[in-house]
Design a protein around this motif. Structure first.
Motif, PDB file in Angstrom:
ATOM      1  N   TYR A 159     -35.189 125.031   2.034  1.00 49.83           N
ATOM      2  CA  TYR A 159     -35.175 123.577   2.260  1.00 49.83           C
ATOM      3  C   TYR A 159     -36.580 123.023   0.961  1.00 49.83           C
ATOM      4  CZ  TYR A 159     -33.542 126.112   6.076  1.00 49.83           C
ATOM      5  OH  TYR A 159     -32.136 126.033   7.036  1.00 49.83           O
ATOM      6  N   PHE A 160     -35.999 121.468   0.686  1.00 50.83           N
ATOM      7  CA  PHE A 160     -36.948 120.844   0.039  1.00 50.83           C
ATOM      8  C   PHE A 160     -37.476 118.937   0.709  1.00 50.83           C
ATOM      9  CE2 PHE A 160     -34.413 122.810  -3.217  1.00 50.83           C
ATOM     10  CZ  PHE A 160     -35.215 123.453  -4.384  1.00 50.83           C
ATOM     11  N   ALA A 161     -39.089 119.391   0.491  1.00 47.03           N
ATOM     12  CA  ALA A 161     -39.166 118.548   1.864  1.00 47.03           C
ATOM     13  C   ALA A 161     -39.573 117.359   0.681  1.00 47.03           C
ATOM     14  CB  ALA A 161     -40.755 118.595   2.527  1.00 47.03           C
ATOM     15  N   LEU A 162     -38.988 116.445   0.556  1.00 45.71           N
ATOM     16  CA  LEU A 162     -39.254 115.104  -0.430  1.00 45.71           C
ATOM     17  C   LEU A 162     -40.444 114.486   0.418  1.00 45.71           C
ATOM     18  CD1 LEU A 162     -36.304 114.351  -2.932  1.00 45.71           C
ATOM     19  CD2 LEU A 162     -37.661 116.584  -2.967  1.00 45.71           C
ATOM     20  N   TYR A 163     -41.452 114.330  -0.333  1.00 46.69           N
ATOM     21  CA  TYR A 163     -42.888 113.646   0.030  1.00 46.69           C
ATOM     22  C   TYR A 163     -42.904 112.175  -0.682  1.00 46.69           C
ATOM     23  CZ  TYR A 163     -46.851 112.416   2.754  1.00 46.69           C
ATOM     24  OH  TYR A 163     -47.788 111.895   3.648  1.00 46.69           O
ATOM     25  N   ASN A 164     -42.649 111.173  -0.395  1.00 44.27           N
ATOM     26  CA  ASN A 164     -43.381 109.644  -0.956  1.00 44.27           C
ATOM     27  C   ASN A 164     -44.093 109.503  -0.453  1.00 44.27           C
ATOM     28  OD1 ASN A 164     -41.410 106.273  -1.682  1.00 44.27           O
ATOM     29  ND2 ASN A 164     -42.488 108.034  -2.948  1.00 44.27           N
ATOM     30  N   SER A 165     -45.277 109.146  -1.584  1.00 48.58           N
ATOM     31  CA  SER A 165     -46.578 108.625  -0.181  1.00 48.58           C
ATOM     32  C   SER A 165     -47.165 107.951  -1.821  1.00 48.58           C
ATOM     33  CB  SER A 165     -47.113 109.855   0.152  1.00 48.58           C
ATOM     34  OG  SER A 165     -48.482 109.434   0.697  1.00 48.58           O
ATOM     35  N   ALA A 166     -48.320 107.307  -1.224  1.00 52.83           N
ATOM     36  CA  ALA A 166     -49.710 106.758  -1.996  1.00 52.83           C
ATOM     37  C   ALA A 166     -51.069 106.829  -1.591  1.00 52.83           C
ATOM     38  CB  ALA A 166     -49.007 105.360  -2.473  1.00 52.83           C
ATOM     39  N   ALA A 167     -51.616 106.673  -2.286  1.00 54.06           N
ATOM     40  CA  ALA A 167     -53.229 106.995  -1.963  1.00 54.06           C
ATOM     41  C   ALA A 167     -53.573 105.881  -1.401  1.00 54.06           C
ATOM     42  CB  ALA A 167     -54.296 107.375  -2.819  1.00 54.06           C
ATOM     43  N   TRP A 168     -53.048 104.423  -1.756  1.00 55.62           N
ATOM     44  CA  TRP A 168     -53.070 102.652  -1.094  1.00 55.62           C
ATOM     45  C   TRP A 168     -52.687 102.459   0.364  1.00 55.62           C
ATOM     46  CZ3 TRP A 168     -48.574 100.364  -0.073  1.00 55.62           C
ATOM     47  CH2 TRP A 168     -47.772 100.777  -0.825  1.00 55.62           C
ATOM     48  N   ALA A 205     -53.228 108.435 -12.920  1.00 59.57           N
ATOM     49  CA  ALA A 205     -55.063 108.683 -11.976  1.00 59.57           C
ATOM     50  C   ALA A 205     -55.275 108.832 -10.209  1.00 59.57           C
ATOM     51  CB  ALA A 205     -55.974 107.974 -13.138  1.00 59.57           C
ATOM     52  N   GLU A 206     -54.559 107.675  -9.923  1.00 62.55           N
ATOM     53  CA  GLU A 206     -54.371 107.426  -8.696  1.00 62.55           C
ATOM     54  C   GLU A 206     -53.543 109.013  -8.569  1.00 62.55           C
ATOM     55  OE1 GLU A 206     -53.817 103.429  -7.208  1.00 62.55           O
ATOM     56  OE2 GLU A 206     -55.107 103.224  -8.484  1.00 62.55           O
ATOM     57  N   MET A 207     -52.731 108.874  -9.138  1.00 59.22           N
ATOM     58  CA  MET A 207     -51.804 109.812  -8.113  1.00 59.22           C
ATOM     59  C   MET A 207     -52.546 111.289  -8.517  1.00 59.22           C
ATOM     60  SD  MET A 207     -47.956 111.783 -10.179  1.00 59.22           S
ATOM     61  CE  MET A 207     -47.529 113.184  -9.768  1.00 59.22           C
ATOM     62  N   GLU A 208     -53.305 111.818  -9.107  1.00 56.19           N
ATOM     63  CA  GLU A 208     -53.758 112.578  -9.495  1.00 56.19           C
ATOM     64  C   GLU A 208     -54.978 112.939  -8.606  1.00 56.19           C
ATOM     65  OE1 GLU A 208     -56.426 115.402 -12.704  1.00 56.19           O
ATOM     66  OE2 GLU A 208     -54.670 114.315 -13.515  1.00 56.19           O
ATOM     67  N   GLY A 209     -55.312 111.970  -8.395  1.00 56.35           N
ATOM     68  CA  GLY A 209     -57.113 111.938  -7.193  1.00 56.35           C
ATOM     69  C   GLY A 209     -56.479 112.123  -6.002  1.00 56.35           C
ATOM     70  N   TYR A 210     -55.569 111.515  -5.997  1.00 60.00           N
ATOM     71  CA  TYR A 210     -54.960 111.677  -4.311  1.00 60.00           C
ATOM     72  C   TYR A 210     -54.682 112.702  -4.131  1.00 60.00           C
ATOM     73  CZ  TYR A 210     -51.867 110.426   0.089  1.00 60.00           C
ATOM     74  OH  TYR A 210     -51.163 110.495   0.479  1.00 60.00           O
ATOM     75  N   ALA A 220     -45.856 118.228  -7.790  1.00 57.49           N
ATOM     76  CA  ALA A 220     -45.167 116.637  -8.079  1.00 57.49           C
ATOM     77  C   ALA A 220     -44.490 116.605  -8.768  1.00 57.49           C
ATOM     78  CB  ALA A 220     -46.017 116.037  -7.449  1.00 57.49           C
ATOM     79  N   VAL A 221     -43.725 116.022  -9.125  1.00 51.94           N
ATOM     80  CA  VAL A 221     -42.749 115.273  -9.849  1.00 51.94           C
ATOM     81  C   VAL A 221     -43.879 113.872 -10.837  1.00 51.94           C
ATOM     82  CG1 VAL A 221     -40.728 113.672 -10.609  1.00 51.94           C
ATOM     83  CG2 VAL A 221     -40.562 115.090  -8.836  1.00 51.94           C
ATOM     84  N   LYS A 222     -43.486 114.662 -11.819  1.00 58.78           N
ATOM     85  CA  LYS A 222     -44.532 113.436 -13.303  1.00 58.78           C
ATOM     86  C   LYS A 222     -44.591 111.931 -12.527  1.00 58.78           C
ATOM     87  CE  LYS A 222     -44.676 117.172 -16.809  1.00 58.78           C
ATOM     88  NZ  LYS A 222     -44.183 117.233 -18.642  1.00 58.78           N
ATOM     89  N   PHE A 223     -45.377 111.918 -12.783  1.00 60.28           N
ATOM     90  CA  PHE A 223     -45.584 110.138 -11.814  1.00 60.28           C
ATOM     91  C   PHE A 223     -44.823 108.967 -13.502  1.00 60.28           C
ATOM     92  CE2 PHE A 223     -47.347 105.865 -12.722  1.00 60.28           C
ATOM     93  CZ  PHE A 223     -47.582 104.993 -11.468  1.00 60.28           C
TER      94      PHE A 223
END
Length: 276
Positions: A159-168, A205-210, A220-223
């Motif tokens: 089971y792969f749960a793909l999660y699309n999200s962002a800090a903003w 950088a925002e991805m890593e900080g989040y 996580a998939v590379k940005f």
């Protein structure tokens, strides 16, 4: 601050420890906390001593500030439990500890057996979907930095749960802590599931900080490679879709009419599928 701490600790004494016999070490703790003699004697009278104070404990109490009168009143007050009753309490506590250890051992054995079954050659293997992640996954290391994550670790994932999200994204930040809690609870018992983060942040950088701030421990998939999974991301974020080992959608992030589904829906489906 001292008054608040004392009140909290006294509450613990009068609730969690209320039914248990008191020990010399607990009396010593109350002395060092500054609890009044009368309150200490009240607790001793209510809970009774597990064993009489020995000379070594009396010296310790004196060194930690206990008054001579308090020690004499405890010594002369016949507060100690009957030796047979004390022995029975000690025996019951030891049995409870052993029972807890046996239960933990059974749970550990069950988990190990589950992993062994997943790795058996005769067991159905996961499909080709994990191959899409070769050389493009990252995970936070012990220092909080993103490091390569080998895709072969996904070999047992069904089971792969793909999660699309962002800090903003405010709704994302509201949902992510609950997802982290669910993941930390489910993943140790279910090697057959994995969350894959697909960032919608504005920069690596925002991805890593989040990920670091919200303590995301999943890969996580590379940005710069997220776009390759665009066909699975069709709605507003936060977005989650559950796939099987062949990349087949088991739980979409939208209804049949194309309306966005909050990711708590697919997460609930996955939790139920894994048995809670």
């Amino acid at each position: 601050m001292r008054i608040i701490s004392l009140a909290i600790l006294l509450t613990l004494f009068h609730t969690e420890l209320r039914a248990a016999p008191i020990t010399g070490n607990e009396i010593d703790l109350m002395v060092r906390m500054g609890v009044a003699d009368e309150q200490i004697l009240k607790d001793v009278g209510k809970r009774r001593l597990l064993a009489p104070l020995d000379p070594a404990m009396e010296r310790k109490l004196t060194a930690d500030g206990a008054s001579k009168g308090l020690i004499e009143r405890i010594r002369g007050g016949n507060y100690a439990l009957d030796p047979l009753a004390a022995a029975e309490l000690i025996r019951s506590a030891a049995e409870a500890k052993e029972a807890s250890a046996r239960q933990s051992a059974r749970e550990d054995a069950a988990f190990a057996a589950r992993l062994a079954r997943l790795r058996e050659p005769s067991a159905p293997r996961t499909g080709n979907f994990p191959s899409l992640f070769a050389d493009i996954l990252q995970q936070l290391d012990s220092s909080g930095k993103l490091a390569p994550y080998p895709a072969d670790r996904l070999r047992d994932v069904r089971y792969f749960a793909l999660y699309n999200s962002a800090a903003w994204c405010g709704p994302c930040r509201a949902f992510t802590p609950g997802l982290v809690e669910a993941y930390n609870r489910l993943k140790p018992k279910h090697a057959e599931m994995e969350v894959i983060f697909l960032s919608a942040d504005k920069s690596p950088a925002e991805m890593e900080g989040y990920m670091r701030t919200d303590k995301m421990r999943w890969p996580a998939v590379k940005f710069d490679r997220v776009a390759a999974f665009g066909k699975y991301l069709k709605g507003s974020i936060p977005w989650m879709v559950i796939l099987d080992g062949d990349g087949k959608v088991l739980q979409p992030g939208e209804t049949e009419g194309g309306q966005w589904v909050h990711p708590s829906g697919p997460l609930a489906w996955l939790t139920q599928r894994l048995g809670g």
